[in-house]
Design an enzyme around this catalytic site. Structure first.
Site, PDB file in Angstrom:
ATOM      1  CG  PHE A   1     -39.956  56.409  79.241  1.00 38.59           C
ATOM      2  CD1 PHE A   1     -39.494  57.634  78.809  1.00 38.59           C
ATOM      3  CD2 PHE A   1     -39.852  56.095  80.598  1.00 38.59           C
ATOM      4  CE1 PHE A   1     -38.934  58.539  79.693  1.00 38.59           C
ATOM      5  CE2 PHE A   1     -39.288  56.994  81.490  1.00 38.59           C
ATOM      6  CZ  PHE A   1     -38.830  58.221  81.042  1.00 38.59           C
ATOM      7  CG  ASP A   2     -43.373  53.966  72.263  1.00 43.37           C
ATOM      8  OD1 ASP A   2     -43.737  52.785  72.336  1.00 43.37           O
ATOM      9  OD2 ASP A   2     -42.973  54.498  71.204  1.00 43.37           O
ATOM     10  CE  LYS A   3     -38.888  48.024  71.755  1.00 44.89           C
ATOM     11  NZ  LYS A   3     -38.153  48.370  70.485  1.00 44.89           N
TER      12      LYS A   3
END
Length: 269
Positions: A51-53
């Protein structure tokens, strides 16, 4: 399907594409667009999800919560930041511009603007060159000091993102950004584990302290911070080598290479 089972001797074979098309249609009605049946089936094989943040695990609606003056008054720090960020569509840039407008700070767009990939940007404001960026940029310019490191450690440890504004050989000040974690984040990760996902990972260009603080709140397995776009691609490939099929979830243009490198790329709208 009942009619097919009764009427057709190959109903079991026919039911598979029918089920896939039905799933694609049902997902579309809920706002999820899937490229095709092969990608839908590939999701079932995924054992690791990256996941990107910002905008993925968080709401992607950051706001400026503090301006810490260093070698310039807060108004000057915000003016320079807004002049440089006026070129960007990034979430953090929008937060800076909103704060400048809220406080009535008058600024003009910077001249000779140059984006510094993975670090920030620089440009000319009122005839002088300034820069804005992350902790890595300050290290590159060899402007880190004990006082600055102490401030950054405290702010980043609280899960906040810091934008550093400077000019010449001086740091003007820090802009502190806060972004809320999605309410559904922890529950979504728990349900993914129940569905058979073995590993969840956060891939972010943000600093390690901020990333670790957020990961702790939502119980994510791995944290890889301070990444450039190409670093995210390498991380996705490492996860694929370790776990087989891997999905990447992101929301920005910078995530596009990592989305393409994954078994299944999931782009947040």
């Amino acid at each position: 399907l009942v009619l097919l089972v009764i009427a057709c001797p190959c109903a079991l074979v026919i039911s598979t594409p029918v089920a896939v098309v039905t799933a694609l249609s049902a997902a579309a009605r809920r706002g999820v667009l899937i490229k095709g049946g092969a990608y839908l089936e590939a999701v079932g094989r995924v054992k690791a999800i990256a996941f990107d943040k910002t905008g993925t695990l968080t709401l992607g609606a950051p706001r400026v919560v503090d301006i810490v003056p260093f070698d310039a008054p807060p108004e000057k720090v915000l003016l320079v930041a807004a002049a440089l960020e006026s070129f960007s569509e990034h979430h953090i840039a929008k937060a800076v511009l909103e704060k400048a407008n809220e406080l009535g700070v008058k600024f003009t767009r910077a001249e000779s603007f140059t984006a510094l990939t993975g670090m920030g940007a620089r440009g000319v404001v009122d005839g002088a060159e300034y820069y804005i960026g992350n902790h890595r940029l300050i290290h590159e310019k060899e402007l880190c000091s004990g006082r600055l490191e102490e401030l950054l450690e405290g702010i980043e440890g609280a899960g906040r993102t810091v934008v550093i504004v400077g000019g010449g050989d001086a740091v003007l000040g820090l802009i502190v950004i806060a972004d809320e974690i999605r309410e559904s984040g922890a529950e979504s990760l728990r349900r993914l584990k129940l569905a058979g996902v073995k590993t969840t990972a956060m891939l972010t260009g943000d600093n390690p302290a901020t990333a670790a603080a957020i990961a702790k709140q939502i119980d994510i397995d791995e944290v890889r911070a301070g990444l450039l776009p190409e670093d995210k691609v390498a991380a996705v490939m490492e996860l694929a080598a370790a776990h087989g099929a891997v999905a990447m979830v992101g929301d920005g243009v910078n995530d596009a290479p990592a989305l393409a490198a994954s078994t299944v790329g999931i782009a947040m709208g």
